[in-house]
Design a protein around this motif. Structure first.
Motif, PDB file in Angstrom:
ATOM      1  N   THR A 107       4.459   1.319   9.229  1.00  0.00           N
ATOM      2  CA  THR A 107       4.499   2.359   8.200  1.00  0.00           C
ATOM      3  C   THR A 107       5.944   2.755   7.943  1.00  0.00           C
ATOM      4  O   THR A 107       6.703   3.018   8.890  1.00  0.00           O
ATOM      5  CB  THR A 107       3.678   3.578   8.637  1.00  0.00           C
ATOM      6  OG1 THR A 107       2.346   3.150   8.981  1.00  0.00           O
ATOM      7  CG2 THR A 107       3.586   4.598   7.510  1.00  0.00           C
ATOM      8  N   ASP A 144       8.620   5.293   5.693  1.00  0.00           N
ATOM      9  CA  ASP A 144       8.716   6.565   4.977  1.00  0.00           C
ATOM     10  C   ASP A 144       9.737   6.430   3.855  1.00  0.00           C
ATOM     11  O   ASP A 144      10.936   6.290   4.107  1.00  0.00           O
ATOM     12  CB  ASP A 144       9.131   7.676   5.948  1.00  0.00           C
ATOM     13  CG  ASP A 144       9.050   9.062   5.322  1.00  0.00           C
ATOM     14  OD1 ASP A 144       8.880   9.155   4.083  1.00  0.00           O
ATOM     15  OD2 ASP A 144       9.162  10.059   6.062  1.00  0.00           O
ATOM     16  N   LEU A 200       0.848  -1.190   0.000  1.00  0.00           N
ATOM     17  CA  LEU A 200       0.000   0.000   0.000  1.00  0.00           C
ATOM     18  C   LEU A 200       0.883   1.240   0.000  1.00  0.00           C
ATOM     19  O   LEU A 200       1.600   1.513   0.958  1.00  0.00           O
ATOM     20  CB  LEU A 200      -0.917  -0.002   1.233  1.00  0.00           C
ATOM     21  CG  LEU A 200      -1.826  -1.233   1.385  1.00  0.00           C
ATOM     22  CD1 LEU A 200      -2.634  -1.158   2.677  1.00  0.00           C
ATOM     23  CD2 LEU A 200      -2.756  -1.359   0.192  1.00  0.00           C
ATOM     24  N   TYR A 201       0.831   1.987  -1.105  1.00  0.00           N
ATOM     25  CA  TYR A 201       1.679   3.180  -1.255  1.00  0.00           C
ATOM     26  C   TYR A 201       0.797   4.419  -1.242  1.00  0.00           C
ATOM     27  O   TYR A 201      -0.122   4.555  -2.055  1.00  0.00           O
ATOM     28  CB  TYR A 201       2.459   3.097  -2.558  1.00  0.00           C
ATOM     29  CG  TYR A 201       3.297   4.337  -2.842  1.00  0.00           C
ATOM     30  CD1 TYR A 201       4.221   4.800  -1.920  1.00  0.00           C
ATOM     31  CD2 TYR A 201       3.150   5.045  -4.041  1.00  0.00           C
ATOM     32  CE1 TYR A 201       4.984   5.929  -2.169  1.00  0.00           C
ATOM     33  CE2 TYR A 201       3.916   6.171  -4.308  1.00  0.00           C
ATOM     34  CZ  TYR A 201       4.824   6.618  -3.367  1.00  0.00           C
ATOM     35  OH  TYR A 201       5.580   7.745  -3.626  1.00  0.00           O
ATOM     36  N   GLU A 202       1.090   5.324  -0.290  1.00  0.00           N
ATOM     37  CA  GLU A 202       0.369   6.584  -0.197  1.00  0.00           C
ATOM     38  C   GLU A 202       1.144   7.640  -0.993  1.00  0.00           C
ATOM     39  O   GLU A 202       2.229   8.074  -0.580  1.00  0.00           O
ATOM     40  CB  GLU A 202       0.207   6.997   1.265  1.00  0.00           C
ATOM     41  CG  GLU A 202      -0.619   6.005   2.091  1.00  0.00           C
ATOM     42  CD  GLU A 202      -0.692   6.382   3.552  1.00  0.00           C
ATOM     43  OE1 GLU A 202       0.023   7.332   3.963  1.00  0.00           O
ATOM     44  OE2 GLU A 202      -1.456   5.736   4.297  1.00  0.00           O
ATOM     45  N   GLN A 203       0.597   8.041  -2.111  1.00  0.00           N
ATOM     46  CA  GLN A 203       1.317   8.913  -3.040  1.00  0.00           C
ATOM     47  C   GLN A 203       1.617  10.277  -2.437  1.00  0.00           C
ATOM     48  O   GLN A 203       2.706  10.836  -2.653  1.00  0.00           O
ATOM     49  CB  GLN A 203       0.483   9.078  -4.318  1.00  0.00           C
ATOM     50  CG  GLN A 203       1.104  10.007  -5.349  1.00  0.00           C
ATOM     51  CD  GLN A 203       0.211  10.158  -6.574  1.00  0.00           C
ATOM     52  OE1 GLN A 203      -0.798   9.477  -6.693  1.00  0.00           O
ATOM     53  NE2 GLN A 203       0.578  11.048  -7.467  1.00  0.00           N
ATOM     54  N   GLN A 204       0.685  10.831  -1.672  1.00  0.00           N
ATOM     55  CA  GLN A 204       0.867  12.180  -1.157  1.00  0.00           C
ATOM     56  C   GLN A 204       1.890  12.245  -0.025  1.00  0.00           C
ATOM     57  O   GLN A 204       2.680  13.185   0.051  1.00  0.00           O
ATOM     58  CB  GLN A 204      -0.488  12.736  -0.669  1.00  0.00           C
ATOM     59  CG  GLN A 204      -1.561  12.810  -1.743  1.00  0.00           C
ATOM     60  CD  GLN A 204      -1.143  13.691  -2.908  1.00  0.00           C
ATOM     61  OE1 GLN A 204      -0.554  14.764  -2.717  1.00  0.00           O
ATOM     62  NE2 GLN A 204      -1.437  13.263  -4.127  1.00  0.00           N
ATOM     63  N   THR A 205       1.883  11.227   0.848  1.00  0.00           N
ATOM     64  CA  THR A 205       2.798  11.236   1.988  1.00  0.00           C
ATOM     65  C   THR A 205       4.073  10.444   1.721  1.00  0.00           C
ATOM     66  O   THR A 205       5.013  10.511   2.511  1.00  0.00           O
ATOM     67  CB  THR A 205       2.107  10.644   3.227  1.00  0.00           C
ATOM     68  OG1 THR A 205       1.721   9.284   2.943  1.00  0.00           O
ATOM     69  CG2 THR A 205       0.853  11.446   3.578  1.00  0.00           C
ATOM     70  N   HIS A 206       4.088   9.682   0.624  1.00  0.00           N
ATOM     71  CA  HIS A 206       5.224   8.795   0.298  1.00  0.00           C
ATOM     72  C   HIS A 206       5.463   7.767   1.400  1.00  0.00           C
ATOM     73  O   HIS A 206       6.595   7.467   1.751  1.00  0.00           O
ATOM     74  CB  HIS A 206       6.494   9.610   0.051  1.00  0.00           C
ATOM     75  CG  HIS A 206       6.331  10.679  -0.989  1.00  0.00           C
ATOM     76  ND1 HIS A 206       5.921  10.413  -2.272  1.00  0.00           N
ATOM     77  CD2 HIS A 206       6.524  12.021  -0.929  1.00  0.00           C
ATOM     78  CE1 HIS A 206       5.870  11.537  -2.966  1.00  0.00           C
ATOM     79  NE2 HIS A 206       6.223  12.533  -2.177  1.00  0.00           N
ATOM     80  N   HIS A 207       4.366   7.223   1.921  1.00  0.00           N
ATOM     81  CA  HIS A 207       4.454   6.203   2.959  1.00  0.00           C
ATOM     82  C   HIS A 207       4.064   4.849   2.382  1.00  0.00           C
ATOM     83  O   HIS A 207       3.151   4.748   1.551  1.00  0.00           O
ATOM     84  CB  HIS A 207       3.533   6.528   4.131  1.00  0.00           C
ATOM     85  CG  HIS A 207       3.968   7.711   4.924  1.00  0.00           C
ATOM     86  ND1 HIS A 207       3.160   8.318   5.877  1.00  0.00           N
ATOM     87  CD2 HIS A 207       5.133   8.415   4.927  1.00  0.00           C
ATOM     88  CE1 HIS A 207       3.809   9.337   6.413  1.00  0.00           C
ATOM     89  NE2 HIS A 207       5.011   9.413   5.849  1.00  0.00           N
ATOM     90  N   LEU A 230       2.620   1.171   3.631  1.00  0.00           N
ATOM     91  CA  LEU A 230       1.876   0.650   4.775  1.00  0.00           C
ATOM     92  C   LEU A 230       1.746  -0.857   4.678  1.00  0.00           C
ATOM     93  O   LEU A 230       1.374  -1.400   3.631  1.00  0.00           O
ATOM     94  CB  LEU A 230       0.484   1.294   4.831  1.00  0.00           C
ATOM     95  CG  LEU A 230      -0.453   0.802   5.946  1.00  0.00           C
ATOM     96  CD1 LEU A 230       0.094   1.210   7.310  1.00  0.00           C
ATOM     97  CD2 LEU A 230      -1.856   1.363   5.744  1.00  0.00           C
TER      98      LEU A 230
END
Length: 382
Positions: A332, A334, A316-323, A325
């Motif tokens: 999590t 970074d 799971l890649y959060e594009q806005q936070t670059h995290h 999961l």
């Protein structure tokens, strides 16, 4: 509640419905329940026939001996074999001799102790039924002395005095059974042992192209746009050891050594489990760690996707936070800080794969992982 309900009466008298009677039955409660007694005791063959008792003793000793041999097989396999030594078994295919020896040893050890103890209890230990009335928690001095006498008598009737080999082999089997867990706890999780040692090696080799999973097509640097994420596997991951040698990834010396991790019988899923990678592209200035910039390619970075906590896939890649999961326990990572752990139970960052491009612009591995992949173990915890 009916305030006029009558209290429980003595034995044989009627009581109100508020004290447990079923409405309309008119039942009466007895003063106490009659003791149904115990059926007559039936002696066993071993109680009346010394020959049968001797046979039962030999059987118990045999089971305890099997348990001891099983534990010794476990210890021998642990030190004598490595995970890449395989044997072919019908219906099962190629199986690691190490895993076969550990499994068979543990099974024999457990079965020998269990069956031996049950058979001992069923055939030789006393089986007379006894009834003990309930009494206050604090027993009288006489009862306490009686308990001691009972324990002494129980030790005699267990026939350990007459049959000391049961105690000797039984105690040896139980004592040796503690060895496998100790080996697994102390040696099995060490960096050079099992299973930690094999986490140092993956299928990745210098020059292997990064392939999209599951299409298994090569990917160019220009295909990776900002904010995108790709699931990646190494090129030729389904190749045999001989094919890898022909392609130049394995030398003849490595292939013949027996220690090379890319054994020709190693399954595709086992290779994939350790070598899977998540590829992302960030703005180069967003990468705060020099190493992640140097090991990437113009903001494109590749990290092993096996969580360092319990081995779940981090996808799971959060594009806005670059995290990144982990869905199992919410660890999590970074990406801007070289996949540093910022939340959750994981203890160390995700390993980074050093990448570059070939003459055609395709992304390739510049080297394999420089540190173990997957869950942490003793000696590798940060």
């Amino acid at each position: 509640m009916n305030d006029n309900a009558t209290p429980p009466s003595d034995a044989g008298s009627a009581v109100s419905l508020d004290h447990g009677h079923v409405e309309g039955t008119g039942e009466r409660l007895p003063a106490h329940f009659e003791n149904p007694g115990l059926p007559p005791h039936q002696p066993r063959w071993s109680d009346v026939d010394e020959g049968a008792a001797k046979r039962a003793e030999r059987q118990v000793l045999t089971f305890f001996l099997i348990s001891i041999l099983g534990t010794l097989l476990f210890v021998f396999s642990y030190f004598a074999f490595s995970i890449d030594q395989l044997i072919f078994l019908p219906w099962f295919g190629h199986i690691s001799i190490l895993h076969l020896g550990l499994g068979m040893g543990m099974a024999l050890s457990l079965l020998g102790i269990g069956i031996g103890a049950v058979h001992w209890a069923k055939t030789l230990m006393p089986d007379t039924e006894t009834v003990e009335e309930r009494h206050p928690l604090r027993s009288s001095d006489e009862a306490r002395r009686g308990l001691v006498d009972t324990l002494v008598e129980g030790n005699k009737t267990s026939q350990l005095g007459r049959r000391p080999m049961i105690g000797i082999l039984g105690g040896t089997a139980i004592g040796l059974f503690a060895v496998p867990p100790v080996l697994q706890a102390v040696g099995g999780l060490s960096p050079e042992g099992m299973p930690g040692g094999e986490l140092h090696h993956t299928f990745w080799q210098r020059g292997m192209r990064l392939m999209r999973d599951p299409e298994m097509t090569p990917i160019k640097a220009t295909d990776v746009t900002l904010g995108s994420a790709f699931h990646i596997l190494p090129e030729h991951i389904d190749a045999s050891l001989e094919q890898l040698e022909q392609l130049g990834y394995v030398t003849a010396q490595e292939r013949q050594s027996g220690d090379f991790q890319h054994d020709q019988h190693l399954g595709y899923l086992e290779r994939k489990a350790k070598a899977c990678v998540l590829l992302m592209r960030l703005q180069p200035e967003d990468l705060k760690v020099e190493k992640s910039r140097e090991w990437g390619y113009y903001g494109i970075v590749a990290y092993n996707k096996i969580c360092t906590h319990a081995g779940c896939p981090v996808g799971l890649y959060e594009q806005q936070t670059h995290h990144l999961l982990c869905p199992c326990h919410q660890s999590t990572f970074d990406v801007t800080q070289d996949c540093k752990v910022i939340f959750g139970p994981a203890k160390r960052p995700l390993p980074q794969l050093k990448i570059t491009v070939d003459d055609e612009g395709y992304l390739i591995a510049d080297q394999g992982f420089a540190e173990p992949v997957g869950p942490s173990f003793w000696g590798i915890h940060r």
